[in-house]
Structure formats: structure tokens, C-alpha cells
Design a protein around this motif. Structure first.
Motif, PDB file in Angstrom:
ATOM      1  N   ALA A  32      34.757  41.579  43.360  1.00  0.00           N
ATOM      2  CA  ALA A  32      35.987  42.376  43.283  1.00  0.00           C
ATOM      3  C   ALA A  32      36.216  42.893  41.869  1.00  0.00           C
ATOM      4  O   ALA A  32      36.555  44.069  41.665  1.00  0.00           O
ATOM      5  CB  ALA A  32      37.180  41.541  43.748  1.00  0.00           C
ATOM      6  N   ALA A  33      36.029  42.013  40.874  1.00  0.00           N
ATOM      7  CA  ALA A  33      36.222  42.419  39.481  1.00  0.00           C
ATOM      8  C   ALA A  33      35.212  43.485  39.077  1.00  0.00           C
ATOM      9  O   ALA A  33      35.560  44.463  38.394  1.00  0.00           O
ATOM     10  CB  ALA A  33      36.102  41.202  38.567  1.00  0.00           C
ATOM     11  N   ALA A  34      33.967  43.313  39.506  1.00  0.00           N
ATOM     12  CA  ALA A  34      32.931  44.286  39.155  1.00  0.00           C
ATOM     13  C   ALA A  34      33.244  45.659  39.742  1.00  0.00           C
ATOM     14  O   ALA A  34      33.110  46.686  39.059  1.00  0.00           O
ATOM     15  CB  ALA A  34      31.570  43.795  39.654  1.00  0.00           C
ATOM     16  N   GLY A  70      41.495  33.354  49.212  1.00  0.00           N
ATOM     17  CA  GLY A  70      41.906  34.751  49.280  1.00  0.00           C
ATOM     18  C   GLY A  70      42.881  35.108  48.176  1.00  0.00           C
ATOM     19  O   GLY A  70      42.785  36.179  47.564  1.00  0.00           O
ATOM     20  N   ALA A  71      43.823  34.200  47.895  1.00  0.00           N
ATOM     21  CA  ALA A  71      44.804  34.446  46.835  1.00  0.00           C
ATOM     22  C   ALA A  71      44.137  34.543  45.468  1.00  0.00           C
ATOM     23  O   ALA A  71      44.523  35.376  44.633  1.00  0.00           O
ATOM     24  CB  ALA A  71      45.854  33.336  46.835  1.00  0.00           C
ATOM     25  N   VAL A  72      43.141  33.707  45.232  1.00  0.00           N
ATOM     26  CA  VAL A  72      42.419  33.745  43.952  1.00  0.00           C
ATOM     27  C   VAL A  72      41.662  35.059  43.805  1.00  0.00           C
ATOM     28  O   VAL A  72      41.694  35.707  42.747  1.00  0.00           O
ATOM     29  CB  VAL A  72      41.452  32.551  43.845  1.00  0.00           C
ATOM     30  CG1 VAL A  72      40.522  32.714  42.642  1.00  0.00           C
ATOM     31  CG2 VAL A  72      42.220  31.242  43.743  1.00  0.00           C
ATOM     32  N   VAL A  73      40.985  35.465  44.867  1.00  0.00           N
ATOM     33  CA  VAL A  73      40.185  36.692  44.813  1.00  0.00           C
ATOM     34  C   VAL A  73      41.075  37.908  44.575  1.00  0.00           C
ATOM     35  O   VAL A  73      40.752  38.775  43.746  1.00  0.00           O
ATOM     36  CB  VAL A  73      39.354  36.854  46.099  1.00  0.00           C
ATOM     37  CG1 VAL A  73      38.708  38.238  46.164  1.00  0.00           C
ATOM     38  CG2 VAL A  73      38.278  35.774  46.169  1.00  0.00           C
ATOM     39  N   VAL A  74      42.206  37.997  45.275  1.00  0.00           N
ATOM     40  CA  VAL A  74      43.065  39.170  45.074  1.00  0.00           C
ATOM     41  C   VAL A  74      43.786  39.117  43.726  1.00  0.00           C
ATOM     42  O   VAL A  74      44.158  40.162  43.184  1.00  0.00           O
ATOM     43  CB  VAL A  74      44.077  39.343  46.229  1.00  0.00           C
ATOM     44  CG1 VAL A  74      43.347  39.625  47.530  1.00  0.00           C
ATOM     45  CG2 VAL A  74      44.996  38.145  46.380  1.00  0.00           C
ATOM     46  N   PHE A  75      43.970  37.920  43.180  1.00  0.00           N
ATOM     47  CA  PHE A  75      44.517  37.830  41.820  1.00  0.00           C
ATOM     48  C   PHE A  75      43.538  38.450  40.823  1.00  0.00           C
ATOM     49  O   PHE A  75      43.926  39.249  39.963  1.00  0.00           O
ATOM     50  CB  PHE A  75      44.797  36.373  41.457  1.00  0.00           C
ATOM     51  CG  PHE A  75      45.309  36.189  40.055  1.00  0.00           C
ATOM     52  CD1 PHE A  75      46.650  36.384  39.766  1.00  0.00           C
ATOM     53  CD2 PHE A  75      44.449  35.837  39.020  1.00  0.00           C
ATOM     54  CE1 PHE A  75      47.135  36.230  38.468  1.00  0.00           C
ATOM     55  CE2 PHE A  75      44.919  35.681  37.725  1.00  0.00           C
ATOM     56  CZ  PHE A  75      46.263  35.881  37.446  1.00  0.00           C
ATOM     57  N   VAL A  76      42.267  38.084  40.954  1.00  0.00           N
ATOM     58  CA  VAL A  76      41.239  38.658  40.080  1.00  0.00           C
ATOM     59  C   VAL A  76      41.157  40.163  40.284  1.00  0.00           C
ATOM     60  O   VAL A  76      41.062  40.939  39.320  1.00  0.00           O
ATOM     61  CB  VAL A  76      39.876  37.993  40.353  1.00  0.00           C
ATOM     62  CG1 VAL A  76      38.769  38.691  39.562  1.00  0.00           C
ATOM     63  CG2 VAL A  76      39.920  36.512  40.004  1.00  0.00           C
ATOM     64  N   ASP A  77      41.201  40.581  41.544  1.00  0.00           N
ATOM     65  CA  ASP A  77      41.144  42.007  41.857  1.00  0.00           C
ATOM     66  C   ASP A  77      42.319  42.751  41.229  1.00  0.00           C
ATOM     67  O   ASP A  77      42.169  43.864  40.714  1.00  0.00           O
ATOM     68  CB  ASP A  77      41.144  42.185  43.376  1.00  0.00           C
ATOM     69  CG  ASP A  77      40.833  43.606  43.796  1.00  0.00           C
ATOM     70  OD1 ASP A  77      40.073  44.290  43.090  1.00  0.00           O
ATOM     71  OD2 ASP A  77      41.352  44.049  44.835  1.00  0.00           O
TER      72      ASP A  77
END
Length: 200
Positions: A32-34, A70-77
């Protein structure tokens, strides 16, 4: 981690996140970050604004890893994206709705019915997520008037994002269901829960 239940007896406590969930969070968070940092998007949303692909990683990470992942991934996103951390609550709404009902959808035996319910669940979660963005852009940031937002979002953009959120996860759900099995639990579920039934 082990805790003593009575003298001479040890009770094994399951950690909140399994190794699988941690791996999912790291992998999809990095993807997601990339995508955000490299601005890998689909043009056509608005002049100078493209459709981002974060919905793919939101959906897959929640399906496989549960609400915390999911919450961690969308936070990074969010923090690596153009909008920033202010977008995280909107994504989090989607994560929680998806996590609440996905295990039941996964257990549906009929493939057409399972995919139909998954499409409905994705559409509902995205619908509620959208109201965060509409409120944010219309009443907080005051970028786009409310009525114009309704016409733009639900007349056009919502449907493109629905495809983004649904298509690739649905293909995996149909072809390799074990990969997206919801082998996770909510934080307050302390006891070991049975793994989701394997689908053929």
C-alpha cells in the motif's frame, strides 16, 4: 505467553495477532505504501486526481488478517497518501463493516451466492465509507459542495471504486479460497475459535 491458572497448571494464551496476521500486515502495508509513494493510480477521477488502488489492499488484508490487520494497513496507506491521516477513519469504517460480516460470507457453500454476498458486503462497506469522504470534503475541507459531491461520487466514482475493491479479492475468493480464509478473531474473543471451514 503462558499464565498460571492454578498451582502446577499452565494455560496457553493465544496472542492477539498470529504470525500469519503480522506477515499480512507487513506485506500489504508495504505494498500500500509503495503504491501511494510511487503514485500508481488509475486516471479519470477528477482533473489532477486519480483513483487510488488502496481498496485492494484494504480488502485483502481484512479478509486474510482481520480488523486489526486491516486497520494497520489502511493507517499506513493513509499516512503515505495524499490526503494523510485524516482519511484513516473513513477507511476504518470500511474495515470494520467488512470484518464483521466476511466470515459469514466466506462460509457460504454456493460459489455464486458467496460472490454475490461478497459484492453486496463490499458495496455496503464502501457506501458507509463514502459518507466520511463526502462530509470531509464538503463540510470540513470545504472543497466540493455537498450536492455536487453526491452527483459525482454516487453517479460515477463510487462504481469505479466498487470494482477496485471487489474484483481482485473476488477472484481470489473464487479460485483460492484457502488463501483468503478468515483465520482470525476479534480482540475480545479470548478463547480459541474454530478455523473457518475449508472450501473446496
Amino acid at each position: 505467553m503462558q499464565t498460571t491458572n492454578s498451582p502446577g497448571e499452565l494455560v496457553q494464551r493465544r496472542p492477539i495477532l498470529s504470525a500469519r496476521q503480522i506477515a499480512v500486515a507487513v506485506i500489504f502495508g508495504a505494498i500500500a505504501a509503495a503504491f501511494e509513494l510511487l503514485q500508481i493510480t488509475i486516471p479519470g477521477y477528477l482533473p489532477g486526481v486519480n483513483f487510488n488502488l488502496g481498496g485492494i489492499w484494504l480488502t485483502l488484508s481484512t479478509m486474510i488478517g482481520g480488523p486489526i490487520v486491516g486497520a494497520v494497513v489502511v493507517f499506513v496507506d493513509s499516512v503515505t497518501g495524499q490526503v494523510g491521516i485524516i482519511g484513516w477513519p473513513g477507511y476504518l469504517i470500511h474495515v470494520l463493516i467488512l470484518a464483521a460480516f466476511y466470515p459469514a460470507v466466506y462460509r457460504v457453500a454456493s460459489l455464486p451466492k458467496r460472490l454475490g454476498l461478497f459484492l453486496l458486503l463490499t458495496a455496503v462497506a464502501l457506501f458507509f465509507q463514502y459518507w466520511w469522504w463526502i462530509g470531509l470534503y464538503s463540510f470540513v475541507l470545504k472543497i466540493i459542495p455537498f450536492q455536487a459531491q453526491l452527483a459525482l461520487q454516487f453517479g460515477y466514482a463510487y462504481w469505479i471504486y466498487l470494482i477496485i475493491y471487489f474484483l481482485i479479492p473476488a477472484i481470489l475468493l473464487a479460485t483460492v479460497p484457502k488463501f483468503v480464509a478468515p483465520q482470525w478473531r476479534w480482540p475480545w474473543q479470548r478463547e480459541e475459535t474454530p478455523q473457518a471451514a475449508e472450501l473446496s
